[in-house]
Design an enzyme around this catalytic site. Sequence first.
Site: not given
Length: 637
Positions: A7-8, A111, A113, A324, A326
Amino acid sequence: MRLWIAEKPSVARAIANALGITSRDANCITCSNNNTVTWCFGHMLELESPDYYLSDDVPEKKNGNGKLWRMQDLPIVPAVWKHVVKKEAAAQLKMIKKLLSSADEVVNCGDPDREGQLLVDEILEEYHCKAKVKRYWCNAVDDISVRRAVADLRDNSDYTGMRDAARARACADWLVGMNMTRTLTVASGRLVTDGRVQSSPLNLVVERDTAIENFQPSPYFNLFAVFSSGGSSFRAKFVPEEGMAGLDAEGRLIDEAAAKNIADAVKAGKAAVAGYEHALKKSAQPLALSLSDMQSEASARWGYGAEEVLNTVQALYEKKLLSYPRTDCRYLPTVQQADIGKVLSAIAGTADSLKDAVKDADSSIRTAVWNDSKTTAHHAIVPTSTSGTLGSEKERNIYTLAAERYLAQFYPAAEYYDTKITVTASGNKFTASGKTPVKAGWQAVTKSAAAKDREKDDDSGEESQTLPELMEGQSLTCSNTEVKTAKTKPPKRFTEGTLIRAMENIAQYADDPTSKKILKDGDGIGTSATRAGIISELKTRGFLETQGKNIVSTEVGRAAAAAISPRFRTPALTAVFEKMMTEIEQGTKTIQIFIDSQVRVIRQELDELSRKKITMPAEKRKPAGAMRRPGRTGKRK
């Protein structure tokens, strides 16, 4: 080749390190055993603009910035949802597409979720991936957690419900936001943005401001008495008996004559100790900080804005000094206990003011913050094992805030004696309470100024005091009484910090018990990553503005809130969304059922608005574009 799509970039690097890096590229990392790792930058595809779905005969605006907004074209309901590549993601997506063409197996490393699942899955769908797809499931980036997850890949098809729930939410938000914004803007003659995630916080501020302005203070009376025994005395407060004459609906004494009569009777009569409690109590260490915690604390201490805090935490994350940013989690995974010593050393090397606190820390203490079952896609914001230089006062403040909360985990619980005395005097009840510190414990490390700011601010007149040792039945004498006049106070205005907290805990603003329960189990309005941006957008639109530490609604904001339907400006819509998304995730509802229900609501709203006249104040500033991509056009397929 097995292709891992993270995702990142930070997650990609952690996975690549676990797999064994052989070479690096600007867009991917080659690893041993025919593994390649690449990454996204959050969502790299976005839903097309409404103009894409309009017929070719809809005229263009005179400025060439997209097609005209007209009532006859609404509602816009895509038959097939189209995605478009975000401009800033084009180069990275081009590489992912190329890598997918050579992959025998793909691993979704979004992630853990709903959004993380959709983020990668939508790329695989966009490029018609035919390879077998696995799912990497991990909520931390430390070596132990990553290696464990790499060795325990799952079947990506097991998570289609999460993907579909996230997709349903995105489409429904698009339908409401795009259609209702165009409707209200055309009807009022000026830009009025509408949507679930913006309208609800706007309405919270408007309602709070209105309540403050319409507030009428009411007087009430507090009665105090000073009781003595031997050489000791203490002050106690009168507790009205339920149902007694002279009380208001909140149980406050509003009859001054009654208060004075009680005072005279108490002073002339007998008194005795009806109850005495004296116990050693402990105050456990606070959990670590989520982003909303950080924003709330920083707003109360220094008046920082929500986006200001997010940007500062992001800068410290990019310096590798904080984890991280957020995140909505307040817990830490147990595997990170292995890094405690390194993190403490990094704190001492980064924040001079905390060197002594680090020396006194006991790294063997384990608090409730270490909980694998409560760590989500990301853990709490804490210092990393990297030390560095803090460039500004703002960076020093934010880093110290996170570091103090982390250090608190390695100090013992605070201890104090809690004393409560109940007195009966001439048939009336009085109480007194007091705390006597025994051990400062973690409170020696972090004494949040925000904690004082959050304390209930009233005119109780109660004072902090050390209470004497007494026994039940012991006789007392009353040496003095005092009747103090107080007035009810209006609610406090929102700050950016408290508005962030309200968005996170939106359930407390829901009137319907069913909605309240659903929202309590959900994530609130927006996410930790988006709430600051939502507030910033409302300020950009001219709906909200800051006054000192406070955030208040403007004339335009109030008019916009009044124009927006209660369906969209109250928490009820989010409760409906959360309920439907849960059902979609569990497989008991389909995306189309959810979308169809929202289309029906929008059609009802359009019908009602067609019979209303909406008046908005004249514009005082040039508004931002109605959508992120107002000018995007395209041919229908």
